[in-house]
Each structure stands twice: as structure tokens, then as C-alpha cells.
Scaffold this motif. Structure first.
Motif, mmCIF file in Angstrom:
data_model
loop_
_atom_site.group_PDB
_atom_site.id
_atom_site.type_symbol
_atom_site.label_atom_id
_atom_site.label_comp_id
_atom_site.label_asym_id
_atom_site.label_seq_id
_atom_site.Cartn_x
_atom_site.Cartn_y
_atom_site.Cartn_z
ATOM 1 N N ALA A 18 0.828 -1.212 0.000
ATOM 2 C CA ALA A 18 0.000 0.000 0.000
ATOM 3 C C ALA A 18 0.858 1.256 0.000
ATOM 4 C CB ALA A 18 -0.922 -0.017 1.213
ATOM 5 N N SER A 19 1.940 1.251 0.784
ATOM 6 C CA SER A 19 2.813 2.422 0.855
ATOM 7 C C SER A 19 3.493 2.678 -0.480
ATOM 8 C CB SER A 19 3.873 2.222 1.944
ATOM 9 O OG SER A 19 3.277 2.054 3.207
ATOM 10 N N ALA A 20 4.014 1.604 -1.106
ATOM 11 C CA ALA A 20 4.677 1.760 -2.397
ATOM 12 C C ALA A 20 3.695 2.236 -3.466
ATOM 13 C CB ALA A 20 5.314 0.433 -2.816
ATOM 14 N N THR A 21 2.467 1.700 -3.424
ATOM 15 C CA THR A 21 1.443 2.139 -4.378
ATOM 16 C C THR A 21 1.166 3.622 -4.222
ATOM 17 O OG1 THR A 21 0.405 -0.049 -4.384
ATOM 18 C CG2 THR A 21 -0.929 1.813 -5.136
ATOM 19 N N ALA A 22 0.983 4.075 -2.977
ATOM 20 C CA ALA A 22 0.711 5.491 -2.723
ATOM 21 C C ALA A 22 1.884 6.371 -3.146
ATOM 22 C CB ALA A 22 0.400 5.692 -1.238
ATOM 23 N N ARG A 23 3.104 5.911 -2.873
ATOM 24 C CA ARG A 23 4.281 6.706 -3.257
ATOM 25 C C ARG A 23 4.400 6.797 -4.771
ATOM 26 N NH1 ARG A 23 9.827 6.958 0.125
ATOM 27 N NH2 ARG A 23 10.666 8.803 -0.895
ATOM 28 N N ASN A 24 4.124 5.700 -5.470
ATOM 29 C CA ASN A 24 4.158 5.732 -6.936
ATOM 30 C C ASN A 24 3.126 6.696 -7.505
ATOM 31 O OD1 ASN A 24 6.207 3.824 -7.005
ATOM 32 N ND2 ASN A 24 4.827 2.085 -7.318
ATOM 33 N N LEU A 25 2.051 6.917 -6.751
ATOM 34 C CA LEU A 25 1.004 7.853 -7.188
ATOM 35 C C LEU A 25 1.300 9.287 -6.775
ATOM 36 C CD1 LEU A 25 -2.164 5.679 -6.401
ATOM 37 C CD2 LEU A 25 -1.151 6.149 -8.648
ATOM 38 N N GLY A 26 2.456 9.499 -6.110
ATOM 39 C CA GLY A 26 2.868 10.856 -5.769
ATOM 40 C C GLY A 26 2.398 11.372 -4.426
ATOM 41 N N VAL A 27 1.914 10.489 -3.550
ATOM 42 C CA VAL A 27 1.466 10.914 -2.220
ATOM 43 C C VAL A 27 2.699 11.183 -1.348
ATOM 44 C CG1 VAL A 27 0.108 10.281 -0.189
ATOM 45 C CG2 VAL A 27 -0.615 9.520 -2.471
ATOM 46 N N VAL A 82 -1.875 5.530 5.474
ATOM 47 C CA VAL A 82 -1.753 4.181 4.927
ATOM 48 C C VAL A 82 -1.075 3.239 5.909
ATOM 49 C CG1 VAL A 82 -0.770 2.782 3.069
ATOM 50 C CG2 VAL A 82 -1.712 5.048 2.569
ATOM 51 N N VAL A 83 0.074 3.666 6.460
ATOM 52 C CA VAL A 83 0.800 2.812 7.402
ATOM 53 C C VAL A 83 -0.019 2.622 8.679
ATOM 54 C CG1 VAL A 83 2.885 2.594 8.807
ATOM 55 C CG2 VAL A 83 3.045 3.456 6.463
ATOM 56 N N GLY A 84 -0.653 3.706 9.166
ATOM 57 C CA GLY A 84 -1.488 3.597 10.362
ATOM 58 C C GLY A 84 -2.627 2.613 10.173
ATOM 59 N N PHE A 85 -3.266 2.685 9.008
ATOM 60 C CA PHE A 85 -4.348 1.740 8.715
ATOM 61 C C PHE A 85 -3.813 0.321 8.617
ATOM 62 C CE2 PHE A 85 -6.877 -0.725 5.733
ATOM 63 C CZ PHE A 85 -8.158 -0.550 6.233
#
Length: 322
Positions: free
Chosen positions: A26-35, A44-47
Motif C-alpha cells: 500500500a505504501s509503495a502504491t501510494a508513493r508511486n502515485l505521488g502521495v 496508509v501505514v497507520g491503517f
């Protein structure tokens, strides 16, 4: 009995690894999307670190043991502060510098009061569940706003940037996300099955099994993550993971079972366990920022106090269930 114990142990092992894979994906996906990393870390990590608690509680309610979810939520919050922060501070003192954390603590207290107001009548209705889940989305919104305001100067921004995968392809991130979710579901089912059977065999209430075995087991990812953070000198994340997880536990872990079924809340959950959770949260805030509200340091002595409080509470639960 041995089979049930093995089911719980195997379930926790699968949960821990599944939560790790889920968070990485999830973290890598979000980072790839520019978050931005700080937003990923706080949401994301908290969830992800609270996903084991949410799934265990949801499955427990689905299979007719919803009181486990209350024990899991309150017990996990107590374990996160007493055991996780206490043990982490013994490894190395924790220095807290994040202004984001200072802004998150009031949110945590607000959501504790919200949960208390909803549960003080001794009954979890489906509307209570709806309100708690709505509160979780409100929490995510406000935490994101806090992160956007302070990410430029907050030390957690750089700490999370070092932790979140930077060059993971989207296909691989999606694969780990899916694998992690499947493992979380499988591990949760094993834990619920084994824990319920053990509780019935020993004559222990669902509340006690949720407060002890399940709460400690589902908090193991936070314990491992916090110790790794302190070894890497990422002190603020060590505390931030616990604060974020505790908010998700209050809103998501207690809210999801409420959506599934209405049920009565044991009186001891409010008069004993909620009070312990509230007291430990106040102690953590005072240790993290001092009574003046500035940056603080959780020393080994303070960690010992938290750890001793946790074991004293566990001992009291053990004696009261005999």
C-alpha cells in the motif's frame, strides 16, 4: 486444545507477515502515485498496522463473538502504550520532536471521549458503529490536513521517506497489497477460531480473551515496527505508529463489529479497561511532550513505568478471571 493453540500461534505469525506485506504494498502504491511520505505514514501505514485488529474484530462479530472486538480495541491500545512504548524505551530512550504528533494527541483524546459517549449506555448499536466508522474517515481527513501543513518542517517526513519503498514497480506493489490482504484474512480466521475455542475450554470470557491473547498478538506488528524505528533513530515514528494505531482501534476496530451486529458492552470494559487506557494515554502524552506541551523524552525509567503498569494490569486480569 493443542490444535487450538497452534491455530492461534500460526494465525498471529500469518497476521504479522501479512500486515507487513500489506503495508509495503500500500505504501509503495501510494508513493508511486505521488502521495507525500508523511501522509502515507500517518494514513496508509497507520491503517495497515491496525488491519489485524480490524479483521479479527470483524470476523469475531461475524461468528457471534462481538465482545472480543471491544476487548481487542481497548486491550490493543493498552498494549500499544504499556508494552510497545515501554519495551521500545528500554531498548533506547525515545526523543519526541514532531509537531504533527503534538497535534494528533488532541484528536486521540477527542475520539476516546466519542467512543465513551457512545458506549456508556452499555450497548453497541449499528448507529454507534456507523458513527465510529464515520469518525475514522473524519480522522483520516484531519490527519491528512495536519500532515500537509507541517510536512516541510516535521522530522517524521524524512523518517517516513527513508522507510517507504521508493523504486518498487506498481505491479509488484499491487501484488504485495493483494497477498497481504489474503494473509490478513487467513490469519484473522485462525486467530478467532483458536482463541474462541481456548476461551470456552478454559471458561474465560470473550472480553478477557480479547484484552489479553488477541490484543497482545495483534499488537506484535507495532512492537516490531517501533523497536526497528528506535534502532534506526526514527524516534517520532515509534510514537506516531502507536498514536495512529490507537485512533484506528477506537474507531475502526470497535466500529466494524457494530456495523455487523448490535450487542451489549460488559460493564468492566468501561469501568476498568477504558479507565486504564485513558490513564495510559495521558501518561504517554505527558512523557512525550512534558506537562508544558513541548518536546519530551521517554527515558528508560519512564518506559519501565509503562511496562510495569502493563504487566500489573495483565496480572489483575488474570487473577480476576480465575
Amino acid at each position: 486444545m493443542l490444535l487450538n493453540i497452534l491455530a492461534v500461534i500460526a494465525g498471529f505469525a500469518i497476521l504479522i507477515w501479512g500486515a507487513d506485506r500489506f503495508v509495503i504494498g500500500a505504501s509503495a502504491t501510494a508513493r508511486n502515485l505521488g502521495v507525500p511520505p508523511l501522509i502515507i505514514g500517518l494514513t496508509v501505514v497507520g491503517f495497515g498496522t491496525s488491519a489485524p485488529e480490524m479483521l479479527v474484530s470483524g470476523l469475531a462479530a461475524w461468528y457471534g463473538n462481538p465482545v472480543i472486538s471491544i476487548g481487542n480495541a481497548l486491550g490493543s491500545n493498552i498494549t500499544n502504550i504499556g508494552l510497545v512504548i515501554g519495551a521500545t524505551a528500554l531498548v533506547a530512550p525515545i526523543s519526541v520532536h514532531s509537531n504533527t504528533l503534538r497535534r494528533e494527541f488532541p484528536l486521540l483524546f477527542v475520539f476516546m471521549l466519542l467512543a465513551l459517549l457512545l458506549l456508556i449506555d452499555g450497548y453497541m448499536s449499528r448507529w454507534d458503529g456507523v458513527i465510529l466508522i464515520t469518525g475514522m474517515f473524519v480522522m483520516l481527513y484531519w490527519v491528512t490536513r495536519i500532515a500537509l501543513r507541517s510536512r516541510a518542517s516535521d522530522p517524521m517526513q524524512e523518517e517516513y521517506a527513508d522507510e517507504i519503498p521508493l523504486h518498487m514497480p506498481m505491479w509488484k506493489a499491487g501484488l504485495w497489497l493483494a497477498v497481504g490482504l489474503v494473509l490478513l484474512l487467513l490469519g484473522s480466521r485462525l486467530v478467532v477460531y483458536g482463541a474462541v475455542e481456548i476461551a470456552q475450554w478454559l471458561g474465560i470470557s470473550d472480553l478477557i480473551i480479547g484484552l489479553t491473547v488477541i490484543a497482545i498478538g495483534t499488537s506484535l506488528p507495532e512492537l516490531a515496527a517501533s523497536i526497528m524505528c528506535i534502532l534506526k533513530k526514527e524516534d517520532d515514528i515509534a510514537v506516531g505508529n502507536v498514536v495512529g494505531s490507537n485512533m484506528f482501534n477506537l474507531l475502526g476496530v470497535m466500529g466494524i463489529p457494530g456495523l455487523i451486529t448490535a450487542f451489549e458492552i460488559p460493564e468492566a470494559a468501561l469501568s476498568r479497561d477504558f479507565v486504564v487506557m485513558f490513564a495510559l494515554t495521558i501518561a504517554l502524552f505527558a512523557m512525550s511532550f512534558g506537562l508544558s506541551g513541548h518536546h519530551g523524552r521517554i527515558t528508560r525509567l519512564k518506559g519501565s513505568v509503562l511496562l510495569a503498569s502493563f504487566f500489573a494490569y495483565m496480572l489483575y486480569l488474570g487473577l480476576s478471571s480465575v
